[in-house]
Design a protein around this motif. Structure first.
Motif, PDB file in Angstrom:
ATOM      1  N   ARG A 197     -36.332 -70.493 -25.986  1.00 29.93           N
ATOM      2  CA  ARG A 197     -35.966 -69.482 -24.987  1.00 29.93           C
ATOM      3  C   ARG A 197     -34.565 -69.741 -24.445  1.00 29.93           C
ATOM      4  N   LYS A 198     -34.270 -71.007 -24.153  1.00 28.76           N
ATOM      5  CA  LYS A 198     -32.965 -71.364 -23.622  1.00 28.76           C
ATOM      6  C   LYS A 198     -31.868 -71.116 -24.644  1.00 28.76           C
ATOM      7  N   GLN A 201     -31.040 -67.433 -25.072  1.00 26.50           N
ATOM      8  CA  GLN A 201     -30.233 -66.935 -23.961  1.00 26.50           C
ATOM      9  C   GLN A 201     -28.801 -67.440 -24.049  1.00 26.50           C
ATOM     10  N   ASP A 208     -32.713 -62.910 -18.995  1.00 30.07           N
ATOM     11  CA  ASP A 208     -33.608 -63.880 -18.360  1.00 30.07           C
ATOM     12  C   ASP A 208     -34.960 -63.228 -18.098  1.00 30.07           C
ATOM     13  N   VAL A 214     -38.332 -62.659 -24.384  1.00 32.13           N
ATOM     14  CA  VAL A 214     -37.107 -63.182 -24.991  1.00 32.13           C
ATOM     15  C   VAL A 214     -37.293 -63.314 -26.493  1.00 32.13           C
ATOM     16  N   THR A 218     -35.105 -61.211 -29.139  1.00 30.10           N
ATOM     17  CA  THR A 218     -34.293 -61.944 -30.118  1.00 30.10           C
ATOM     18  C   THR A 218     -34.552 -61.412 -31.519  1.00 30.10           C
TER      19      THR A 218
END
Length: 316
Positions: A197-198, A201, A208, A214, A218
């Motif tokens: 997830r990080k 981003q 967020d 997410v 993506t």
């Protein structure tokens, strides 16, 4: 095909500080082999897959130490490039316990692998495979390694070979803008993308939102068949043509953290190669918890152990 998976990455020596000590005052270090791509190949080899790993390493005892560890679990070394001069990459691991985070110090400059050239690699062998596996770590090392990863994926894509990319963003190796410039074209050629997830981003500019959203966004942004995303202990997420799914993460005691992510990737790829990526995610979760229980980046496990009940009892 000759192989189920082929991969390219830099072989390293990992030197680990004993828990409870700092590097500046440590008097002993634990030595083990390391390479994210080889970790994945090594675990899959133990699960009965045929795998080959390419790197470029000098002749000498340190490089031999690295190659022996991965050869011992069945990874094919016929595509390894050996040269007479140069050094072996190192990284130092300082384990941390709350509130002190773990710390990694890289010593990877001026190695033969950083200057690897396209003509160094036996592409006919490396592309005689069902799946090509690459990571953002290798693409980040130098312009030459980025070219190698891109070439590997372009050739695989042209031949209709599946590609799996682990974004695996490392802020100590490059910045987010550089990572996106290099990795986005590779991701768009891929069949299976792993992006936490990080990382999604940071590298791809995802909003967020919740982990599962997410993951979905993506996949839609990259226009790829399957994205698998992790979010520490919050969950694991899968997005593909069948929709989205969230998997609960089981928290276990940690003996040694490095390599657990590679184990998760390998388990997921194992399922993907069987045609069931959802089962693969569950394999990956299971083997990554095993990875946390013993030292070293390479997880040692058998296919039989994936189906054993989780227990602290002695298996007799």
């Amino acid at each position: 095909m000759m192989f189920d998976l082929t991969t390219i990455g830099e072989g390293q020596i990992r030197l680990t500080v004993p828990r409870g000590e700092r590097l500046v005052n440590a008097v002993s270090l634990r030595m083990s082999a390391a390479c994210s791509e080889a970790n994945v190949a090594g675990l899959l080899s133990q699960l009965g897959r045929s795998t080959s790993w390419c790197s470029k390493m000098p002749r000498g005892e340190l490089a031999t130490r690295v190659l022996q560890e991965f050869r011992s679990v069945g990874v094919d070394m016929s595509n390894m490039v050996r040269v007479d001069h140069g050094r072996v990459a190192l990284y130092f691991m300082e384990p941390g316990d709350y509130p002190m985070p773990s710390k990694v110090i890289y010593d990877r400059l001026h190695t033969p692998f950083r200057s690897i050239q396209i003509d160094d690699v036996n592409w006919e062998s490396m592309l005689d495979t069902r799946l090509v596996f690459v990571t953002g770590i290798t693409a980040a090392l130098s312009p030459d390694t980025a070219k190698i990863v891109r070439h590997f994926c372009e050739q695989a894509h042209e031949r209709g070979i599946d590609i799996a990319l682990d974004v695996n963003y490392r802020s100590l190796l490059w910045d987010a803008e550089q990572a996106r410039e290099v990795l986005e074209p590779i991701a768009r050629m891929s069949t299976l993308v792993f992006a936490s997830r990080k990382d999604a981003q940071t590298v791809f500019g995802m909003p967020d939102l919740s982990g599962v959203e997410v993951c979905k966004k993506t996949r839609e942004f990259l226009e790829v068949p399957t994205v698998v995303s992790t979010d520490s202990t919050e969950g694991v997420y899968l997005s593909d043509a069948r929709g989205e799914e969230q998997f609960e993460v089981k928290v276990v005691p940690v003996i040694d953290r490095p390599g657990a992510g590679d184990s998760f990737v390998a388990g997921t790829i194992h399922g993907f190669l069987e045609g069931d990526v959802r089962a693969g995610v569950q394999y990956g979760q299971r083997v990554s918890t095993f990875a946390l229980t013993h030292h070293g980046d390479l997880t040692h496990i058998s296919a039989m152990e994936l189906n054993l009940p989780q227990t602290t009892d002695i298996i007799r």
